[in-house]
Design an enzyme around this catalytic site. Sequence first.
Site, PDB file in Angstrom:
ATOM      1  N   ASP A   1      -8.328   3.826   1.655  1.00 38.38           N
ATOM      2  CA  ASP A   1      -7.289   4.026   2.662  1.00 38.38           C
ATOM      3  C   ASP A   1      -7.918   4.593   3.929  1.00 38.38           C
ATOM      4  O   ASP A   1      -8.408   5.732   3.930  1.00 38.38           O
ATOM      5  CB  ASP A   1      -6.220   4.982   2.112  1.00 38.38           C
ATOM      6  CG  ASP A   1      -4.984   5.034   2.984  1.00 38.38           C
ATOM      7  OD1 ASP A   1      -5.065   4.680   4.177  1.00 38.38           O
ATOM      8  OD2 ASP A   1      -3.934   5.446   2.466  1.00 38.38           O
TER       9      ASP A   1
ATOM     10  N   ARG B   1      -3.311  -0.539   5.432  1.00 44.21           N
ATOM     11  CA  ARG B   1      -3.902  -1.603   4.615  1.00 44.21           C
ATOM     12  C   ARG B   1      -2.997  -2.806   4.385  1.00 44.21           C
ATOM     13  O   ARG B   1      -3.423  -3.948   4.582  1.00 44.21           O
ATOM     14  CB  ARG B   1      -4.364  -1.050   3.263  1.00 44.21           C
ATOM     15  CG  ARG B   1      -5.509  -0.056   3.383  1.00 44.21           C
ATOM     16  CD  ARG B   1      -5.816   0.612   2.074  1.00 44.21           C
ATOM     17  NE  ARG B   1      -4.687   1.463   1.671  1.00 44.21           N
ATOM     18  CZ  ARG B   1      -4.569   2.042   0.487  1.00 44.21           C
ATOM     19  NH1 ARG B   1      -5.507   1.865  -0.423  1.00 44.21           N
ATOM     20  NH2 ARG B   1      -3.535   2.802   0.209  1.00 44.21           N
TER      21      ARG B   1
ATOM     22  N   CYS C   1       0.861  -1.182   0.000  1.00 45.09           N
ATOM     23  CA  CYS C   1       0.000   0.000   0.000  1.00 45.09           C
ATOM     24  C   CYS C   1       0.895   1.228   0.000  1.00 45.09           C
ATOM     25  O   CYS C   1       2.101   1.120  -0.197  1.00 45.09           O
ATOM     26  CB  CYS C   1      -0.989  -0.013   1.168  1.00 45.09           C
ATOM     27  SG  CYS C   1      -0.273   0.226   2.808  1.00 45.09           S
TER      28      CYS C   1
END
Length: 158
Positions: free
Chosen positions: A127, A14, A8
């Site tokens: 996100d 994440r 990520c």
Amino acid sequence: MIKILFVCHGNICRSPMAEFILKDMVQKQGIAEQFLISSAATSTEEIWNGVGNPVYPPAKAELARHGIGCEGKRAVQVTRADYDKYDFLIGMDSANIRNMQRILGGDPAGKVFKLLSFAGLDRDISDPWYTGDFGVTYSDVELGCKSFLKYLTQRSLL
């Protein structure tokens, strides 16, 4: 051994969530020894003087709500060498995929995927750094990881 790198932007929300969710899944299925699972960032924003920040506290708390720990994890950046090291390099969103391709020098062997593509979805995993909704991110990551394991089973890789 199946080697997976989740990626990520910062490697504090994440991708570590994906790393530890998948580690938990394969442990519970008794197949953890068949995997090397890690995570990395496309940016260096969460890495200071060569030392990465730990998992963002709300992401860590969301994992803990599901009985999953992530102690000791610190942000690292994906490198070109990771392309040869890992079998699957799995990003969370379209921007991650673009940045991974730039860092990795392309994807000649077809190893780069977006996590939710394994669930037949073309959308990004949002996100939670920006949305604040770590529960939604957890659910999306969990769906992606379950679907990834199903993908491996269907291709007789497990």
